[in-house]
Scaffold this active site. Sequence first.
Site, PDB file in Angstrom:
ATOM      1  CG  HIS A   6      -5.915  -0.458   8.379  1.00  0.00           C
ATOM      2  ND1 HIS A   6      -4.889  -0.083   7.539  1.00  0.00           N
ATOM      3  CD2 HIS A   6      -5.319  -1.101   9.425  1.00  0.00           C
ATOM      4  CE1 HIS A   6      -3.734  -0.483   8.040  1.00  0.00           C
ATOM      5  NE2 HIS A   6      -3.978  -1.103   9.184  1.00  0.00           N
ATOM      6  CG  ASN A  54       9.614 -10.012   6.942  1.00  0.00           C
ATOM      7  OD1 ASN A  54      10.076 -10.400   5.872  1.00  0.00           O
ATOM      8  ND2 ASN A  54       8.994  -8.844   7.051  1.00  0.00           N
ATOM      9  CB  SER A  65       1.974  -4.087   9.129  1.00  0.00           C
ATOM     10  OG  SER A  65       1.071  -4.349   8.065  1.00  0.00           O
ATOM     11  CE1 TYR A 105      -3.144   3.017   0.684  1.00  0.00           C
ATOM     12  CE2 TYR A 105      -2.811   2.694   3.042  1.00  0.00           C
ATOM     13  CZ  TYR A 105      -3.364   3.410   2.000  1.00  0.00           C
ATOM     14  OH  TYR A 105      -4.135   4.506   2.264  1.00  0.00           O
ATOM     15  CE1 TYR A 126       4.211  -3.430  12.119  1.00  0.00           C
ATOM     16  CE2 TYR A 126       2.662  -2.269  13.533  1.00  0.00           C
ATOM     17  CZ  TYR A 126       3.459  -2.301  12.405  1.00  0.00           C
ATOM     18  OH  TYR A 126       3.523  -1.226  11.567  1.00  0.00           O
ATOM     19  CG  ASP A 141      -8.500  -0.787  20.442  1.00  0.00           C
ATOM     20  OD1 ASP A 141      -7.401  -0.915  19.869  1.00  0.00           O
ATOM     21  OD2 ASP A 141      -9.584  -1.062  19.905  1.00  0.00           O
TER      22      ASP A 141
END
Length: 331
Positions: free
Chosen positions: A188, A93, A78, A16, A142, A288
């Site tokens: 997303h 990675n 990600s 992206y 991540y 969150d």
Amino acid sequence: MTTAAKKYLVTGGAGYVGSVVAAHLLERGHRVTVLDDLSTGFAEGVPEGAEFIEGRIQDAAKWLDDSYDGVLHFAAFSQVGESVAKPEKYWENNVGGTMALLAAMREAGVHRLVFSSTAATYGEPESVPITESAPTAPTSPYGASKLAVDHMIGGECAAHGLAAVSLRYFNVAGAYGSLGERHAPESHLIPLVLQVALGEREAISVYGEDYPTADGTCVRDYIHVADLAEAHLLALDAMTADDVPAGEHLVCNLGNGNGFSVREVVETVRAVTGHPIPEITAARRPGDPAALVASADTARERLGWTPSRPDLADVVADAWAFAQERAGVQP
């Protein structure tokens, strides 16, 4: 600032953000080689005019030589949830791959790097807006892998004279013509809400409505992907002009500095698309934070970067045009 045409390696340039940055580099007149193993990217996402090499960053030494003026590094996994389930995949990675890339750059004599970092390095912030001096306490493998790479780059700069800029993104959204967001699975918010508008999803889940925010839903800082791309070119300009000299590792947050709640995003999608967006209220997701908003003062002062597309409706409109094109729907 206008610079002479140069040659850049873009790792992860079929993804992206990498594809949009590669397109901007080509429009500036630079030569671009995209290196991507297509594990999460798409061959059709490689911009026309770029050389494409299907391969892993662990093998970058096969192709990197002193004809390159710099590297822009986007090749990373990600997905936060996946990183919790498979941390070894992210260390191998994101960290191991970058270690191999830095060694290849050192061997080839390539001394400029722009790294795609993330706000996930901060974890749950103590205060907002978040500055680069905020404590880094990632809450997932991540985020931890990206922070480890930032530390690795800092050491490389100090020891070997690399000039590097790490750009810590907040919430990237929107599209640039035929280049847009298409993760599998999608996680997303904006593309998920657009799936509801397209009839591909029945409703959007709103996770938590009792946060200490204006409407009770989480607040996030959304930045247009084209504004993000401009920051990468400005980072290259800064290194070329020696404003970020050999040996310096500059870390910059990238965001609008404005927060939009989940409900504001949903309302904006309704207004832009003209479609009703049914909501399902769900429990909060663990980890969150209530609000994640960037201070981009460093990028403004050191790179001369100011987002030119700060309006959420513009971000959503470009993402909507891309989503309709992918779905074969006439706008």
